[in-house]
Design a protein around this motif. Structure first.
Motif, PDB file in Angstrom:
ATOM      1  N   TRP A  97      24.287  38.629 -32.198  1.00 29.54           N
ATOM      2  CA  TRP A  97      24.068  39.415 -30.984  1.00 29.54           C
ATOM      3  C   TRP A  97      23.195  38.642 -29.995  1.00 29.54           C
ATOM      4  O   TRP A  97      23.535  38.530 -28.819  1.00 29.54           O
ATOM      5  N   VAL A  98      22.093  38.072 -30.472  1.00 26.59           N
ATOM      6  CA  VAL A  98      21.191  37.322 -29.597  1.00 26.59           C
ATOM      7  C   VAL A  98      21.909  36.101 -29.010  1.00 26.59           C
ATOM      8  O   VAL A  98      21.770  35.792 -27.827  1.00 26.59           O
ATOM      9  N   SER A  99      22.721  35.449 -29.839  1.00 25.85           N
ATOM     10  CA  SER A  99      23.433  34.256 -29.353  1.00 25.85           C
ATOM     11  C   SER A  99      24.406  34.575 -28.229  1.00 25.85           C
ATOM     12  O   SER A  99      24.753  33.696 -27.438  1.00 25.85           O
ATOM     13  N   SER A 100      24.873  35.836 -28.172  1.00 31.37           N
ATOM     14  CA  SER A 100      25.836  36.197 -27.123  1.00 31.37           C
ATOM     15  C   SER A 100      25.149  36.603 -25.812  1.00 31.37           C
ATOM     16  O   SER A 100      25.819  36.891 -24.819  1.00 31.37           O
ATOM     17  N   LEU A 101      23.821  36.614 -25.794  1.00 33.31           N
ATOM     18  CA  LEU A 101      23.102  37.051 -24.588  1.00 33.31           C
ATOM     19  C   LEU A 101      22.910  35.896 -23.607  1.00 33.31           C
ATOM     20  O   LEU A 101      22.882  34.746 -23.998  1.00 33.31           O
ATOM     21  N   ASP A 102      22.760  36.241 -22.308  1.00 33.84           N
ATOM     22  CA  ASP A 102      22.381  35.204 -21.349  1.00 33.84           C
ATOM     23  C   ASP A 102      20.992  35.543 -20.791  1.00 33.84           C
ATOM     24  O   ASP A 102      20.432  36.576 -21.138  1.00 33.84           O
ATOM     25  N   VAL A 103      20.446  34.657 -19.953  1.00 28.90           N
ATOM     26  CA  VAL A 103      19.071  34.869 -19.464  1.00 28.90           C
ATOM     27  C   VAL A 103      18.887  36.164 -18.680  1.00 28.90           C
ATOM     28  O   VAL A 103      17.773  36.670 -18.550  1.00 28.90           O
ATOM     29  N   GLU A 104      20.009  36.697 -18.152  1.00 30.96           N
ATOM     30  CA  GLU A 104      19.905  37.955 -17.401  1.00 30.96           C
ATOM     31  C   GLU A 104      19.740  39.171 -18.321  1.00 30.96           C
ATOM     32  O   GLU A 104      19.516  40.273 -17.854  1.00 30.96           O
ATOM     33  N   SER A 105      19.880  38.942 -19.622  1.00 36.39           N
ATOM     34  CA  SER A 105      19.843  40.075 -20.549  1.00 36.39           C
ATOM     35  C   SER A 105      18.458  40.354 -21.120  1.00 36.39           C
ATOM     36  O   SER A 105      18.337  41.008 -22.145  1.00 36.39           O
ATOM     37  N   SER A 106      17.415  39.867 -20.461  1.00 35.84           N
ATOM     38  CA  SER A 106      16.090  39.991 -21.070  1.00 35.84           C
ATOM     39  C   SER A 106      15.673  41.451 -21.307  1.00 35.84           C
ATOM     40  O   SER A 106      15.033  41.748 -22.310  1.00 35.84           O
ATOM     41  N   GLU A 107      16.078  42.345 -20.407  1.00 34.56           N
ATOM     42  CA  GLU A 107      15.703  43.757 -20.602  1.00 34.56           C
ATOM     43  C   GLU A 107      16.324  44.332 -21.882  1.00 34.56           C
ATOM     44  O   GLU A 107      15.680  45.023 -22.654  1.00 34.56           O
ATOM     45  N   LYS A 108      17.599  44.022 -22.053  1.00 33.50           N
ATOM     46  CA  LYS A 108      18.334  44.471 -23.251  1.00 33.50           C
ATOM     47  C   LYS A 108      17.657  43.938 -24.502  1.00 33.50           C
ATOM     48  O   LYS A 108      17.455  44.649 -25.479  1.00 33.50           O
ATOM     49  N   LEU A 109      17.343  42.638 -24.474  1.00 33.28           N
ATOM     50  CA  LEU A 109      16.728  42.001 -25.638  1.00 33.28           C
ATOM     51  C   LEU A 109      15.365  42.626 -25.936  1.00 33.28           C
ATOM     52  O   LEU A 109      15.045  42.915 -27.094  1.00 33.28           O
ATOM     53  N   ARG A 110      14.587  42.875 -24.897  1.00 31.51           N
ATOM     54  CA  ARG A 110      13.270  43.505 -25.088  1.00 31.51           C
ATOM     55  C   ARG A 110      13.404  44.855 -25.774  1.00 31.51           C
ATOM     56  O   ARG A 110      12.675  45.171 -26.695  1.00 31.51           O
ATOM     57  N   LYS A 111      14.367  45.627 -25.283  1.00 32.24           N
ATOM     58  CA  LYS A 111      14.562  46.977 -25.835  1.00 32.24           C
ATOM     59  C   LYS A 111      14.915  46.908 -27.324  1.00 32.24           C
ATOM     60  O   LYS A 111      14.366  47.639 -28.151  1.00 32.24           O
TER      61      LYS A 111
END
Ligand code: ADP
Ligand code: MG
Length: 216
Positions: A97-111
């Protein structure tokens, strides 16, 4: 055949299949996890392997029940020595899941990370150590609503000193997805004193300070 009868008696109505045979949710060295249905909902059927080093899944089931008391882990529905029937978590493991994220996804990752830490903290508070969260890749599934679920309580303990928060911390800071996480969250250095403090004294204050330092 005996196993099929047993599954019927545990309320399993059907097993999911693919063109190659039974649908596997996953495989560990102690078990094989199948997908089935019970009362119209999808369930995960964790089956003890005949070459499993453990003789019974009853202990694991009890650990999962304790976790469920604080709303952690997949809901357990029933169990025997050889099976655990629980909620099926549809999603992907935390590292994919983390590997599929881009730098714009920081809010999602934080949550998602905040929610993982909260589950770890709940387990720390009740004295249940999961035991395998320093390699969370295999043991945290992010579901479709972006809710992380901690799975596999086969190595859990209520007598060992708890290290859920600290193990998960090590995983995101030094584990295999650490560099992506640091990059997306913009973390350069991390104050390890806060982890030490938390370890010495598990409290809301020390937990919150640690979360704040991670920007979570
Ligand atoms: N409740 C569940 N929902 C969805 N997949 C699951 C569930 N439980 C286990 N799995 C899958 O099965 C794999 C093996 O399960 P796990 O509990 O880790 O077994 P083991 O104790 O043998 O390591 C997991 O990595 C995961 O992919
Ligand atoms: Mg496992």
């Amino acid at each position: 055949m005996k196993r099929v009868k047993m599954l019927e008696s545990l309320g399993i109505d059907s097993l999911m299949v693919t063109e190659n045979g039974l649908l596997l949710a996953g495989k560990g060295f102690r078990s094989i996890v199948l997908v089935g249905t019970s009362e119209g909902r999808l369930v995960a059927i964790k089956m003890r392997r005949s070459d499993s080093p453990v003789e019974s899944m009853e202990f694991e089931a009890k650990m999962l029940k304790i976790a469920n008391n604080v709303n952690v882990g997949p809901r357990i529905f029933s169990y025997t020595k050889d099976f655990i029937i629980m909620e099926y978590i549809h999603g992907s493991d935390i590292s994919s899941w983390v590997s599929s994220l881009d730098v714009e996804s920081s809010e999602k990752l934080r949550k998602v990370l905040r929610s993982c830490f909260e589950d770890c903290y709940k387990l720390d508070r009740i004295g249940l150590d999961h035991g395998e969260l320093s390699d969370a890749s295999k043991h945290v599934i992010i579901n479709e609503e972006l809710k992380p679920v901690i799975i596999d309580f086969s190595n859990a303990s209520i007598t060992r000193r708890v290290s859920n928060v600290t193990s998960f911390f090590s995983y995101i800071m030094y584990g295999k997805i650490a560099s992506s996480i640091r990059q997306i969250l913009g973390i350069k250095t991390q104050d390890v004193d806060l982890v030490k403090k938390y370890k010495q004294h598990i409290s809301d204050e020390n937990f919150n300070n640690l979360m704040r330092s991670l920007g979570l």
